[in-house]
Design an enzyme around this catalytic site. Structure first.
Site, PDB file in Angstrom:
ATOM      1  N   SER B 142      36.128  41.767  41.913  1.00 51.42           N
ATOM      2  CA  SER B 142      35.204  41.255  40.903  1.00 51.42           C
ATOM      3  C   SER B 142      34.035  42.210  40.781  1.00 51.42           C
ATOM      4  CB  SER B 142      34.690  39.876  41.332  1.00 51.42           C
ATOM      5  OG  SER B 142      33.574  39.508  40.539  1.00 51.42           O
ATOM      6  N   TYR B 155      29.366  35.201  47.978  1.00 56.74           N
ATOM      7  CA  TYR B 155      30.612  35.489  47.243  1.00 56.74           C
ATOM      8  C   TYR B 155      30.716  36.990  46.970  1.00 56.74           C
ATOM      9  CZ  TYR B 155      33.940  35.407  43.277  1.00 56.74           C
ATOM     10  OH  TYR B 155      34.997  35.628  42.434  1.00 56.74           O
TER      11      TYR B 155
HETATM   12  N1  LIG Z   1      37.005  33.221  37.269  1.00 59.91           N
HETATM   13  C1  LIG Z   1      36.186  34.250  37.375  1.00 59.91           C
HETATM   14  O1  LIG Z   1      35.116  34.348  36.763  1.00 59.91           O
HETATM   15  C2  LIG Z   1      36.571  35.390  38.255  1.00 59.91           C
HETATM   16  C3  LIG Z   1      35.915  36.602  38.091  1.00 59.91           C
HETATM   17  C4  LIG Z   1      36.276  37.660  38.921  1.00 59.91           C
HETATM   18  C5  LIG Z   1      37.235  37.474  39.871  1.00 59.91           C
HETATM   19  N2  LIG Z   1      37.854  36.283  40.009  1.00 59.91           N
HETATM   20  C6  LIG Z   1      38.845  36.144  41.089  1.00 59.91           C
HETATM   21  O2  LIG Z   1      40.128  35.923  40.555  1.00 59.91           O
HETATM   22  C7  LIG Z   1      40.889  35.144  41.451  1.00 59.91           C
HETATM   23  C8  LIG Z   1      41.545  33.993  40.667  1.00 59.91           C
HETATM   24  O3  LIG Z   1      40.537  33.162  40.132  1.00 59.91           O
HETATM   25  P1  LIG Z   1      40.804  32.080  38.994  1.00 59.91           P
HETATM   26  O4  LIG Z   1      39.863  32.323  37.910  1.00 59.91           O
HETATM   27  O5  LIG Z   1      42.226  32.002  38.709  1.00 59.91           O
HETATM   28  O6  LIG Z   1      40.300  30.761  39.748  1.00 59.91           O
HETATM   29  P2  LIG Z   1      41.034  29.379  40.050  1.00 59.91           P
HETATM   30  O7  LIG Z   1      41.834  28.956  38.908  1.00 59.91           O
HETATM   31  O8  LIG Z   1      39.973  28.485  40.577  1.00 59.91           O
HETATM   32  O9  LIG Z   1      42.025  29.776  41.217  1.00 59.91           O
HETATM   33  C9  LIG Z   1      41.641  29.985  42.531  1.00 59.91           C
HETATM   34  C10 LIG Z   1      42.726  29.406  43.392  1.00 59.91           C
HETATM   35  O10 LIG Z   1      42.478  29.678  44.759  1.00 59.91           O
HETATM   36  C11 LIG Z   1      42.983  28.607  45.481  1.00 59.91           C
HETATM   37  N3  LIG Z   1      42.440  28.504  46.821  1.00 59.91           N
HETATM   38  C12 LIG Z   1      41.162  28.314  47.203  1.00 59.91           C
HETATM   39  N4  LIG Z   1      41.090  28.256  48.553  1.00 59.91           N
HETATM   40  C13 LIG Z   1      42.331  28.429  49.013  1.00 59.91           C
HETATM   41  C14 LIG Z   1      42.899  28.481  50.319  1.00 59.91           C
HETATM   42  N5  LIG Z   1      42.154  28.307  51.436  1.00 59.91           N
HETATM   43  N6  LIG Z   1      44.227  28.673  50.430  1.00 59.91           N
HETATM   44  C15 LIG Z   1      44.991  28.813  49.348  1.00 59.91           C
HETATM   45  N7  LIG Z   1      44.508  28.777  48.101  1.00 59.91           N
HETATM   46  C16 LIG Z   1      43.187  28.594  47.932  1.00 59.91           C
HETATM   47  C17 LIG Z   1      42.621  27.414  44.670  1.00 59.91           C
HETATM   48  O11 LIG Z   1      43.448  26.341  45.031  1.00 59.91           O
HETATM   49  P3  LIG Z   1      43.241  24.844  44.426  1.00 59.91           P
HETATM   50  O12 LIG Z   1      44.141  24.828  43.234  1.00 59.91           O
HETATM   51  O13 LIG Z   1      43.708  23.976  45.528  1.00 59.91           O
HETATM   52  O14 LIG Z   1      41.811  24.715  44.087  1.00 59.91           O
HETATM   53  C18 LIG Z   1      42.845  27.898  43.262  1.00 59.91           C
HETATM   54  O15 LIG Z   1      44.148  27.591  42.811  1.00 59.91           O
HETATM   55  C19 LIG Z   1      39.948  34.707  42.541  1.00 59.91           C
HETATM   56  O16 LIG Z   1      40.100  35.599  43.649  1.00 59.91           O
HETATM   57  C20 LIG Z   1      38.590  34.930  41.944  1.00 59.91           C
HETATM   58  O17 LIG Z   1      37.624  35.198  42.907  1.00 59.91           O
HETATM   59  C21 LIG Z   1      37.562  35.237  39.205  1.00 59.91           C
END
Ligand SMILES: NC(=O)c1ccc[n+]([C@@H]2O[C@H](COP(=O)([O-])OP(=O)(O)OC[C@H]3O[C@@H](n4cnc5c(N)ncnc54)[C@H](OP(=O)(O)O)[C@@H]3O)[C@@H](O)[C@H]2O)c1
Ligand SMILES: Cc1cc2nc3c(=O)[nH]c(=O)nc-3n(C[C@H](O)[C@H](O)[C@H](O)COP(=O)(O)OP(=O)(O)OC[C@H]3O[C@@H](n4cnc5c(N)ncnc54)[C@H](O)[C@@H]3O)c2cc1C
Lengths: 445, 249
Positions: B142, B155
């Site tokens: 990120s 974070y």
């Molecule tokens: N969204 C943004 O703005 C953004 C920006 C930059 C980078 N990212 C990165 O992109 C990646 C995907 O994000 P996203 O937007 O797709 O978010 P998301 O839809 O919230 O997905 C994150 C997933 O991680 C899972 N998770 C959290 N803790 C966990 C654990 N202990 N074991 C297994 N799974 C776990 C969550 O499971 P649950 O379904 O149970 O909650 C959720 O499904 C993340 O690494 C995030 O940091 C996101």
């Protein structure tokens, strides 16, 4: 680890490459193979990933050349699998014999010719390479040598089996007697696809060797216009007098080489268009009894070493399919779509196939086969070929494994009806799955 | 195996319900991927859509906070799917800095997921890819980790660690046939950022997924989403600390 690709230079993968000089060495290398398995490689003229094995062992078989023998009474040749068809022609032609089948390049090994059950311009009368093989020696996964004949099911799992049943170490096959090393050739131009198909259907059987080169860039009323070259081995009395002194001479000219690095866009619509127009324009409307050498007639591309580099660093795919007779409409749709899309295909070749062999994964079947080269990077290429896959499968046709580098496993399963039978035989010959290739993984063989 | 035109056969998604992760998987399936594993806590994930597109979808239980299970999970995936062509660890938690300030234990726990979990699953996956001689690990870093901001430095620092880990891993895999693509999205409007007001240059989940597919095809090592964040962060990186500190968010 050595990075390997096929002739199309796409999807490189690393492997432990060794070059055994004897069957014993090859057997030892097989025993030492790890969980990633092993596969044989010849001269790397298959276009895709058939002779690659990511993370595993690849046996370069080109040093397995210890023996070759020719019996002039029967015409049978026994040759080590690493010998190339070029080497064989050099030995055989001066003796007045020729290989039963040659692909569009003579730089393939006997092992590769068996493993892909290769076809040539004579398929409509002589079938493919496997039809001429009388026996094979196969080194199997357990390190033993098996002598196979056409009565063995493992023989027909190996012919066309893409190296996945074992390493072919020797083959005995029937050759054909020739009076000269020249070809007697008729060339004619056709106006469009209909005429191409008509002429080939009506008169191909008069020739032992035939092929049509299609100008894919011609559109509208000229769509599918072609140059047909058809011929047979020239008899001595058909040669001009000055050639009759040494009628069996075979000395293909030393090759030019493409530079190792070529800018990616070199082959574009303009250059290929100009080439095609010249080729078509240069061909006589009809010319009979042209005398040509073996090399220019069968292997025009061999005149330029490493011509595959002309496509630039991203490489190219070759798409070769066969559809049964009666499915001319499918052929027409493909040609139409290619012409309309302005696809840059350097060499597009149409042939009529005759009878296939009993090889379970062998490609040829009676029908039309079309082969084209397309540089990677052309927009919408993957989608277009997926559409062609559907048309070809619906017509009861299939794609050639030695050329393939992209078909999905479902296409393979749906179009090679004897795949399961082949698998059962392969599993008996190689219960631990030692023989593996990238192609096998990709197509779930 | 990746074919000549860049489409793949198998995909493993860790964090099997991640919005971004699923969007990437869906695109890979549309382009030809046929075997998929969705690994998520409790072993449930949305499978219908992918199955409708023709994929064979496997489920597995996966908790990023339990590194001792990670090697076995990779093994299980390889047994069920065959060679792993694309591995996407897409799990992550975006806690509020104020909460972390008040609850250091929660902060450490989330860092263990956002950084530690990626280290153990990343190394386990890399071992498998190296053995295969091919395959791509997609690391969702990120811009929050490119230069860490006071507004979310827990974070951000985990992402900074992850980004450094991914760079090092990419170098260590060089020549093995396997590779790493590091993705650096900015603010992504989606579930993870629900309720937050979008930052400038924010993008959608679909934009991120498209950019990742593009990166997989082109062989690029780093993918910024949107692409213009790259020059922006070239400047951000060299802003004097006094200015950086005063940024509102
Ligand atoms: N969204 C943004 O703005 C953004 C920006 C930059 C980078 N990212 C990165 O992109 C990646 C995907 O994000 P996203 O937007 O797709 O978010 P998301 O839809 O919230 O997905 C994150 C997933 O991680 C899972 N998770 C959290 N803790 C966990 C654990 N202990 N074991 C297994 N799974 C776990 C969550 O499971 P649950 O379904 O149970 O909650 C959720 O499904 C993340 O690494 C995030 O940091 C996101
Ligand atoms: C310019 C050009 C034109 C061509 N024209 C034609 C054509 O007209 N007709 C046609 O049929 N094909 C054609 N081909 C394809 C070519 O004939 C086949 O791919 C052939 O198999 C290549 O042989 P190779 O020795 O290079 O084998 P490789 O490409 O190295 O290997 C091909 C397959 O054979 C297996 N193999 C190789 N050696 C052995 C062995 N000793 N034992 C067991 N398995 C082995 C490999 O595992 C692999 O599966 C053409 C290729 C080119 C480059």
């Amino acid at each position: 680890m050595t990075l390997l690709t096929g002739w199309g230079r796409t999807a490189p993968t690393p492997a432990r490459l060794s070059r055994p000089r004897s069957v014993e060495e090859a057997a030892a290398l097989l025993r030492a193979a790890t969980g990633r398995g092993a596969v044989a490689r010849g001269l790397g003229r298959s276009y895709g990933d058939a002779a690659q094995n990511s993370g595993g062992v690849v046996l370069d078989c080109t040093a397995l050349t210890s023996s070759w023998a020719h019996d002039p009474a029967t015409g049978l040749v026994t040759a080590s699998a690493g010998m190339s068809l070029h080497d064989l022609m050099t030995e055989l032609l001066p003796r007045g014999w020729f290989v039963p089948v040659t692909p569009g390049t003579r730089h393939v090994t006997v092992g590769g010719a068996v493993a892909a059950d290769v076809h040539g311009k004579n398929h409509h009368v002589d079938s493919s390479f496997g039809a001429h093989v009388r026996s094979l020696t196969l080194l199997t996964a357990d390190g033993t040598l098996r002598a196979l004949t056409p009565d063995d099911e493992l023989f027909w799992a190996t012919v066309g089996g893409m190296g996945l049943t074992g390493v072919v170490v020797e083959a005995t096959f029937a050759c054909v007697p020739v009076e000269t090393s020249r070809m007697w050739v008729d060339v004619e131009r056709t106006r469009d696809l209909d005429e191409t198909l008509e002429v080939m259907t009506a008169t191909d059987d008069r020739y032992r060797y035939t092929v049509a080169w299609i100008d894919l860039l011609a559109r509208g009323g000229r769509m599918g216009r072609s140059v047909l070259t058809r011929g047979d081995h020239a008899r001595r009395d058909e040669l001009p007098v000055r050639m009759r002194r040494d009628p069996l001479a075979f000395a293909p000219r030393p090759r030019l080489a493409a530079p190792p690095w070529v800018p990616g866009g070199l082959l574009n619509r303009a250059t290929v268009g100009a080439f095609n127009a010249t080729w078509y324009g240069k061909a006589p409307a009809a010319r009979r009894g042209l005398v040509q050498g073996i090399a220019p007639f069968f292997h025009p591309l061999d005149g330029v070493a490493h011509w595959n580099r002309m496509y630039g660093s991203r490489g190219f795919v070759q798409y070769q399919f066969v559809v049964p007779f009666g499915a001319e409409e499918t052929l027409r749709r493909v040609v139409e779509r290619l012409s309309n899309a302005g696809v840059v295909s350097f060499l597009t070749v149409l042939k009529r196939f005759g009878r296939g062999t009993p090889g379970m994964l062998s490609f040829p079947m009676p029908g039309w086969t079309l082969a084209l080269d397309i540089p990677v990077g052309q927009r919408g290429l993957a989608e277009m070929l997926t559409v062609f896959d559907e048309w070809v499968a619906a017509a009861g046709g299939r794609l050639y494994l030695a050329k393939d580098s992209r078909m999905p496993a479902s296409m393979m399963a749906g179009t090679y009806p004897r795949l399961d039978e082949w698998r059962a035989i392969r599993d008996r010959a190689d219960p631990e799955g030692v023989f593996r290739s990238d192609l096998a993984r990709r197509l779930c063989l | 195996m990746k074919n000549a035109l860049g489409s793949v056969d198998t995909v493993l998604l860790l964090g099997g319900r991640s919005e971004i992760g699923l969007a990437i998987v869906e695109r890979l399936v549309r382009a030809g991927a046929r075997r998929v594993m969705l690994a998520a806590r409790g072993g449930t994930a949305p499978v219908d859509r992918l199955r409708k597109l023709g994929a064979e979808v496997h489920l597995a239980d996966f908790d990023a906070a339990r590194p001792e299970t990670h090697a076995a999970l990779i093994e299980d995936a390889a047994t069920r799917l065959g060679d792993l062509d694309v591995v996407i660890p897409a799990f992550g938690v975006l806690g509020r800095q104020a909460v972390y300030d008040a609850d250091p234990v929660a902060a450490a726990r989330d860092v263990a997921v956002n950084f530690g979990g990626h280290v153990s699953i990343g190394l386990a996956a890399a071992r498998r890819l190296r053995e295969q001689g091919h395959g791509t690990l997609v690391v969702l870093s990120s811009v929050a980790g490119v230069r860490v901001r006071k507004a979310n430095f827990v974070y951000g620092s985990a992402k900074a660690g992850l980004d450094g880990f991914a760079q090092g891993l990419a170098d260590s895999l060089h020549g093995s046939g396997a590779r790493v693509v590091v993705v650096r999205p900015g603010f992504v409007i989606g579930r993870m950022t629900e309720g937050m007001s979008p930052a400038p240059m924010s993008v959608t989940v679909d934009t991120v997924a498209d950019a990742v597919i593009d990166g997989l095809r082109s062989g690029r090592r780093t993918v910024w989403v949107p692409a213009r964040l790259r020059p922006v962060f070239a400047v951000m990186r060299v802003l004097p600390q006094a200015v950086w500190r005063r940024l509102p968010r």
